[in-house]
Structure formats: structure tokens, C-alpha cells
Design a protein around this motif. Structure first.
Motif, PDB file in Angstrom:
ATOM      1  N   UNK A 188      17.154 125.573 -44.127  1.00 41.93           N
ATOM      2  CA  UNK A 188      16.051 126.387 -43.669  1.00 41.93           C
ATOM      3  C   UNK A 188      15.027 125.515 -42.964  1.00 41.93           C
ATOM      4  N   UNK A 189      14.537 125.982 -41.816  1.00 43.18           N
ATOM      5  CA  UNK A 189      13.515 125.256 -41.074  1.00 43.18           C
ATOM      6  C   UNK A 189      12.832 126.212 -40.119  1.00 43.18           C
ATOM      7  N   UNK A 216      15.586 119.833 -46.272  1.00 43.81           N
ATOM      8  CA  UNK A 216      16.532 118.833 -45.811  1.00 43.81           C
ATOM      9  C   UNK A 216      16.016 118.052 -44.607  1.00 43.81           C
ATOM     10  N   UNK A 217      15.428 118.756 -43.649  1.00 44.52           N
ATOM     11  CA  UNK A 217      14.947 118.063 -42.456  1.00 44.52           C
ATOM     12  C   UNK A 217      13.777 117.150 -42.798  1.00 44.52           C
ATOM     13  N   UNK A 218      12.909 117.583 -43.703  1.00 48.53           N
ATOM     14  CA  UNK A 218      11.776 116.751 -44.111  1.00 48.53           C
ATOM     15  C   UNK A 218      12.264 115.446 -44.752  1.00 48.53           C
ATOM     16  N   UNK A 219      13.256 115.531 -45.614  1.00 48.28           N
ATOM     17  CA  UNK A 219      13.782 114.327 -46.245  1.00 48.28           C
ATOM     18  C   UNK A 219      14.585 113.491 -45.250  1.00 48.28           C
ATOM     19  N   UNK A 220      15.271 114.156 -44.334  1.00 45.19           N
ATOM     20  CA  UNK A 220      16.003 113.421 -43.301  1.00 45.19           C
ATOM     21  C   UNK A 220      15.034 112.613 -42.445  1.00 45.19           C
ATOM     22  N   UNK A 221      13.871 113.202 -42.149  1.00 46.89           N
ATOM     23  CA  UNK A 221      12.867 112.482 -41.374  1.00 46.89           C
ATOM     24  C   UNK A 221      12.427 111.211 -42.096  1.00 46.89           C
ATOM     25  N   UNK A 222      12.366 111.256 -43.413  1.00 40.57           N
ATOM     26  CA  UNK A 222      12.014 110.058 -44.184  1.00 40.57           C
ATOM     27  C   UNK A 222      13.112 109.000 -44.068  1.00 40.57           C
TER      28      UNK A 222
END
Length: 228
Positions: A2-3, A89-95
């Protein structure tokens, strides 16, 4: 996964930018660090096999260094992504991508003053192999978790297969053709640019890769803040 609509628009471009970085990194590693890939592990495993068969000009130690460092990076990226829920998921991927930038930045600093003729007489190439492989392994773990079709940022075998297998010649409708072609173009341009730049400065090629990765990560964080 989700994004927000904003992030959905940004992430394909960010991953295409990272695909170009893959080309840059492998240009540096293969052409300047002793015929080893630090982003493309399929190629690196094959090179390791050739080195084991004593093909001249190849090194078991360099290939193993790349493979093991990539694996450690994948573990780090996997640990980051293990905490991510479907909506984050995208937020953690950015990290994880920020960690990639850190590794590439350190590699860029370490590459200052490096010359290919030092390959057999210096620890510097092993540091560069390890750091760039760490960066690529970390990123690949995050991208794998995101599982965005045709945007793996590293492996293009399935992308090329998809172009052929889904084409009208194979009675298909070739979904995401533009994305697949863009991935190929990004890798090609990154590798070609890297091959040109390292004639003058290996450090400059790595700094360029670092800058592109940083811009892609910044764009993702900006889209996440905007959507939040």
C-alpha cells in the motif's frame, strides 16, 4: 504494498535511477577492480567458477569477497525489511536505500587516488569490492521485498525474456513494455557512462553513482512526507 498515488508515481523512476547506478558500479568493479561484478551476482558466480578453473586474469579471492559482502548486505537489507508491514514497505525500503548511499559514499572516499595498476599490490581494491557489494546487496534485499514487476534494478534476464515471451510474435500483448525497455536502457547507459568516466577517474564514477542513489532516496522520502 500500500502506498499513496504520489509515491506510486515516484518509485518507478527512483528504481530506474538505481538501475543506472548498477551499471555504473559494475563498470567500476569489472573494468577496474579485477574482472569481478559487485552488483550482478549471476555474473559474479560464473566468474568465480572460471577463476576456480584457473582462467587467467580472474581471482577467486576477489570474486568471493564480492559474493560474501553482497550476502552480508542482503542480510542487512533483509533485517530492515523484516520490520515492514504491507503499508510501510516503501518507507522501510527507503531506509535501506539510505544505507546503500552510506556504503557507496564510503567506497567513493576509499577510491580517492586508486589506480588500476595497484590491483595486485594493495588492499584498496578489496575494500572497494566489499563496500560496493554491501551497497548492492542491501538495496537488492529491499527491492526484492517490494517486488515491483520488471524493476529489479540488477537482474535483466527475466526482463529481456518478458519482452520476447510477451511480444506479439509469441501471441502476447507485452504488458509494461515501456518499463522493460527503460530498465534495459538505464542499465546500458549507466554501464556505458561508467566505462567512459573511469578512464579519467574511478572515484568520479563512484561519486556519480552515490549522487544518483542519494537523489533517488531523497525523492522517495519527499514523496512519503507529502503523502503523509
Amino acid at each position: 504494498m500500500a502506498s499513496s498515488p504520489t509515491t506510486e508515481k515516484v518509485i518507478p523512476y527512483a528504481l530506474l535511477g538505481m538501475t543506472a547506478v548498477t551499471g555504473l558500479v559494475d563498470a567500476v568493479s569489472f573494468l577496474s577492480l579485477g574482472r569481478v561484478f559487485t552488483a550482478n551476482m549471476t555474473g559474479n558466480v560464473v566468474i568465480l567458477a572460471f577463476a576456480t578453473a584457473r582462467v587467467p586474469g580472474l581471482s577467486i579471492v576477489r570474486s568471493l569477497t564480492a559474493l560474501l559482502a553482497f550476502l552480508v548486505g542482503a542480510i542487512l537489507g533483509g533485517r530492515i525489511m523484516a520490520r515492514a508491514g504491507v503499508a510501510s514497505q516503501i518507507r522501510f525500503a527507503a531506509r535501506a536505500f539510505v544505507l546503500e548511499v552510506v556504503f557507496l559514499s564510503v567506497a567513493s572516499f576509499c577510491s580517492i587516488g586508486y589506480r588500476s595498476d595497484l590491483l595486485e599490490h594493495s588492499f584498496q581494491p578489496f575494500a572497494l569490492i566489499a563496500l560496493t557489494a554491501l551497497a548492492m546487496g542491501t538495496r537488492n534485499a529491499a527491492v526484492r521485498k517490494l517486488a515491483i514487476p520488471d524493476l529489479t534494478t540488477t537482474v535483466l534476464t527475466l526482463t529481456i525474456t518478458g519482452i520476447g515471451a510477451d511480444s506479439w510474435l509469441a501471441n502476447g500483448n507485452n504488458p509494461r513494455l515501456a518499463r522493460r525497455v527503460a530498465s534495459l536502457a538505464a542499465m546500458f547507459l549507466g554501464a556505458a557512462l561508467g566505462a567512459v568516466i573511469i578512464r579519467y577517474s574511478i572515484s568520479a564514477a563512484l561519486w556519480l553513482g552515490t549522487a544518483i542513489s542519494a537523489l533517488c532516496s531523497a525523492a522517495l522520502f519527499r514523496s512519503l512526507r507529502t503523502s503523509g
